[in-house]
Scaffold this motif. Structure first.
Motif, PDB file in Angstrom:
ATOM      1  N   GLN A  49     -27.151 -34.033  15.026  1.00 35.37           N
ATOM      2  CA  GLN A  49     -28.154 -33.787  16.068  1.00 35.37           C
ATOM      3  C   GLN A  49     -27.928 -32.435  16.756  1.00 35.37           C
ATOM      4  N   TYR A  50     -26.678 -32.202  17.160  1.00 35.16           N
ATOM      5  CA  TYR A  50     -26.366 -30.956  17.866  1.00 35.16           C
ATOM      6  C   TYR A  50     -26.621 -29.732  16.975  1.00 35.16           C
ATOM      7  N   ASN A  51     -26.114 -29.760  15.752  1.00 28.70           N
ATOM      8  CA  ASN A  51     -26.237 -28.593  14.876  1.00 28.70           C
ATOM      9  C   ASN A  51     -27.667 -28.374  14.398  1.00 28.70           C
ATOM     10  N   LYS A  52     -28.418 -29.448  14.229  1.00 29.59           N
ATOM     11  CA  LYS A  52     -29.840 -29.317  13.880  1.00 29.59           C
ATOM     12  C   LYS A  52     -30.587 -28.630  15.029  1.00 29.59           C
ATOM     13  N   LYS A  53     -30.255 -29.039  16.257  1.00 27.60           N
ATOM     14  CA  LYS A  53     -30.862 -28.405  17.440  1.00 27.60           C
ATOM     15  C   LYS A  53     -30.467 -26.926  17.514  1.00 27.60           C
ATOM     16  N   ARG A  54     -29.196 -26.637  17.277  1.00 30.35           N
ATOM     17  CA  ARG A  54     -28.712 -25.249  17.300  1.00 30.35           C
ATOM     18  C   ARG A  54     -29.397 -24.418  16.219  1.00 30.35           C
ATOM     19  N   LEU A  55     -29.626 -25.003  15.067  1.00 31.62           N
ATOM     20  CA  LEU A  55     -30.311 -24.300  13.983  1.00 31.62           C
ATOM     21  C   LEU A  55     -31.741 -23.932  14.392  1.00 31.62           C
ATOM     22  N   ARG A  56     -32.422 -24.836  15.073  1.00 35.88           N
ATOM     23  CA  ARG A  56     -33.775 -24.529  15.569  1.00 35.88           C
ATOM     24  C   ARG A  56     -33.737 -23.392  16.588  1.00 35.88           C
ATOM     25  N   GLU A  57     -32.727 -23.418  17.493  1.00 41.05           N
ATOM     26  CA  GLU A  57     -32.585 -22.338  18.480  1.00 41.05           C
ATOM     27  C   GLU A  57     -32.351 -20.990  17.797  1.00 41.05           C
ATOM     28  N   ILE A  58     -31.482 -20.984  16.793  1.00 36.79           N
ATOM     29  CA  ILE A  58     -31.196 -19.743  16.061  1.00 36.79           C
ATOM     30  C   ILE A  58     -32.461 -19.238  15.382  1.00 36.79           C
ATOM     31  N   ASP A  59     -33.179 -20.139  14.700  1.00 35.42           N
ATOM     32  CA  ASP A  59     -34.398 -19.726  14.001  1.00 35.42           C
ATOM     33  C   ASP A  59     -35.446 -19.173  14.965  1.00 35.42           C
ATOM     34  N   ARG A  60     -35.555 -19.794  16.124  1.00 36.73           N
ATOM     35  CA  ARG A  60     -36.509 -19.325  17.137  1.00 36.73           C
ATOM     36  C   ARG A  60     -36.122 -17.918  17.618  1.00 36.73           C
ATOM     37  N   ARG A  61     -34.836 -17.709  17.884  1.00 36.71           N
ATOM     38  CA  ARG A  61     -34.365 -16.400  18.347  1.00 36.71           C
ATOM     39  C   ARG A  61     -34.509 -15.335  17.252  1.00 36.71           C
ATOM     40  N   VAL A  62     -34.227 -15.705  16.014  1.00 44.58           N
ATOM     41  CA  VAL A  62     -34.382 -14.770  14.891  1.00 44.58           C
ATOM     42  C   VAL A  62     -35.844 -14.338  14.757  1.00 44.58           C
ATOM     43  N   ARG A  63     -36.764 -15.296  14.832  1.00 44.11           N
ATOM     44  CA  ARG A  63     -38.198 -14.950  14.760  1.00 44.11           C
ATOM     45  C   ARG A  63     -38.574 -14.005  15.898  1.00 44.11           C
ATOM     46  N   PHE A  64     -38.122 -14.328  17.113  1.00 33.44           N
ATOM     47  CA  PHE A  64     -38.420 -13.481  18.265  1.00 33.44           C
ATOM     48  C   PHE A  64     -37.874 -12.063  18.058  1.00 33.44           C
ATOM     49  N   LEU A  65     -36.597 -11.958  17.665  1.00 35.35           N
ATOM     50  CA  LEU A  65     -35.974 -10.638  17.500  1.00 35.35           C
ATOM     51  C   LEU A  65     -36.663  -9.815  16.416  1.00 35.35           C
ATOM     52  N   ARG A  66     -37.015 -10.445  15.315  1.00 35.53           N
ATOM     53  CA  ARG A  66     -37.699  -9.709  14.233  1.00 35.53           C
ATOM     54  C   ARG A  66     -39.028  -9.145  14.715  1.00 35.53           C
ATOM     55  N   LYS A  67     -39.800  -9.964  15.414  1.00 35.85           N
ATOM     56  CA  LYS A  67     -41.090  -9.496  15.931  1.00 35.85           C
ATOM     57  C   LYS A  67     -40.888  -8.405  16.980  1.00 35.85           C
ATOM     58  N   ARG A  68     -39.933  -8.615  17.858  1.00 34.35           N
ATOM     59  CA  ARG A  68     -39.696  -7.674  18.960  1.00 34.35           C
ATOM     60  C   ARG A  68     -39.198  -6.330  18.443  1.00 34.35           C
ATOM     61  N   LEU A  69     -38.250  -6.348  17.498  1.00 35.44           N
ATOM     62  CA  LEU A  69     -37.712  -5.096  16.957  1.00 35.44           C
ATOM     63  C   LEU A  69     -38.791  -4.280  16.255  1.00 35.44           C
ATOM     64  N   ASP A  70     -39.797  -4.965  15.698  1.00 31.90           N
ATOM     65  CA  ASP A  70     -40.895  -4.258  15.030  1.00 31.90           C
ATOM     66  C   ASP A  70     -41.770  -3.471  16.001  1.00 31.90           C
ATOM     67  N   VAL A  71     -41.885  -3.928  17.240  1.00 32.18           N
ATOM     68  CA  VAL A  71     -42.790  -3.266  18.184  1.00 32.18           C
ATOM     69  C   VAL A  71     -42.082  -2.346  19.181  1.00 32.18           C
ATOM     70  N   LEU A  72     -40.753  -2.437  19.250  1.00 26.21           N
ATOM     71  CA  LEU A  72     -40.017  -1.612  20.208  1.00 26.21           C
ATOM     72  C   LEU A  72     -40.007  -0.148  19.785  1.00 26.21           C
ATOM     73  N   LYS A  73     -40.118   0.723  20.768  1.00 23.72           N
ATOM     74  CA  LYS A  73     -40.035   2.167  20.531  1.00 23.72           C
ATOM     75  C   LYS A  73     -38.736   2.666  21.153  1.00 23.72           C
TER      76      LYS A  73
END
Length: 160
Positions: A49-73
């Motif tokens: 349960q804990y690690n599945k939740k952590r995996l979702r958090e990591i995936d959410r942060r990875v998606r955010f960072l990828r999108k954000r790094l693409d638009v940052l100047k």
């Protein structure tokens, strides 16, 4: 609305976080989830349960960072900035009571975990932009208007 500006150092830190999450932490957590799932009943398995939740958090942060790094100047230091407050500047200010503050004006993605950074989107940063040493500024805050005096402006002339 968040400004899409970032210092070179800030960009590198976000990129390092993305690389760490994707290449190191995610594979490790995935192994733990696989191991915990192999034990049987997942509904009562705290490791699963804990690690599945952590995996979702990591995936959410990875998606955010990828999108954000693409638009940052990335905004690098330029010698033309010297003498005035612009993005990336370290600014020392003082009020009439003698209270002093020193901080760096950076992008909104860089301020977390740092007490000496303020966002370019903040009222203080907006009031300081284009000002010079010995200038007075007025910042409108929820508690009213505050007056500050600029003592010093400097830039990091090297990338971290």
């Amino acid at each position: 609305m968040r400004t899409n500006l970032v210092t070179r150092e800030g960009y590198n830190k976000l990129k390092q976080e993305l690389d760490f999450l994707w290449r190191e932490e995610r594979p490790e957590v995935t192994k733990k989830v696989t191991w915990a799932a192999s034990l049987g009943d997942k509904s009562e398995n705290a490791d699963y349960q804990y690690n599945k939740k952590r995996l979702r958090e990591i995936d959410r942060r990875v998606r955010f960072l990828r999108k954000r790094l693409d638009v940052l100047k990335v905004i690098d230091y330029s010698p033309q900035q010297d003498g005035k407050v612009f993005f990336g500047a370290w600014v020392e200010i003082e009020n009439d009571d003698g209270d002093q503050k020193t901080f760096r004006i950076v992008g909104p993605d860089e301020i977390y975990g740092r007490n000496d950074y303020i966002s370019i989107d903040s009222p203080m940063a907006r009031a300081l932009l284009s000002k010079e040493v010995n200038d007075d500024i007025v910042v409108t805050t929820p508690l009213g208007k505050k007056e500050w005096f600029i003592n010093d402006i400097r830039y990091d002339t090297h990338a971290e």
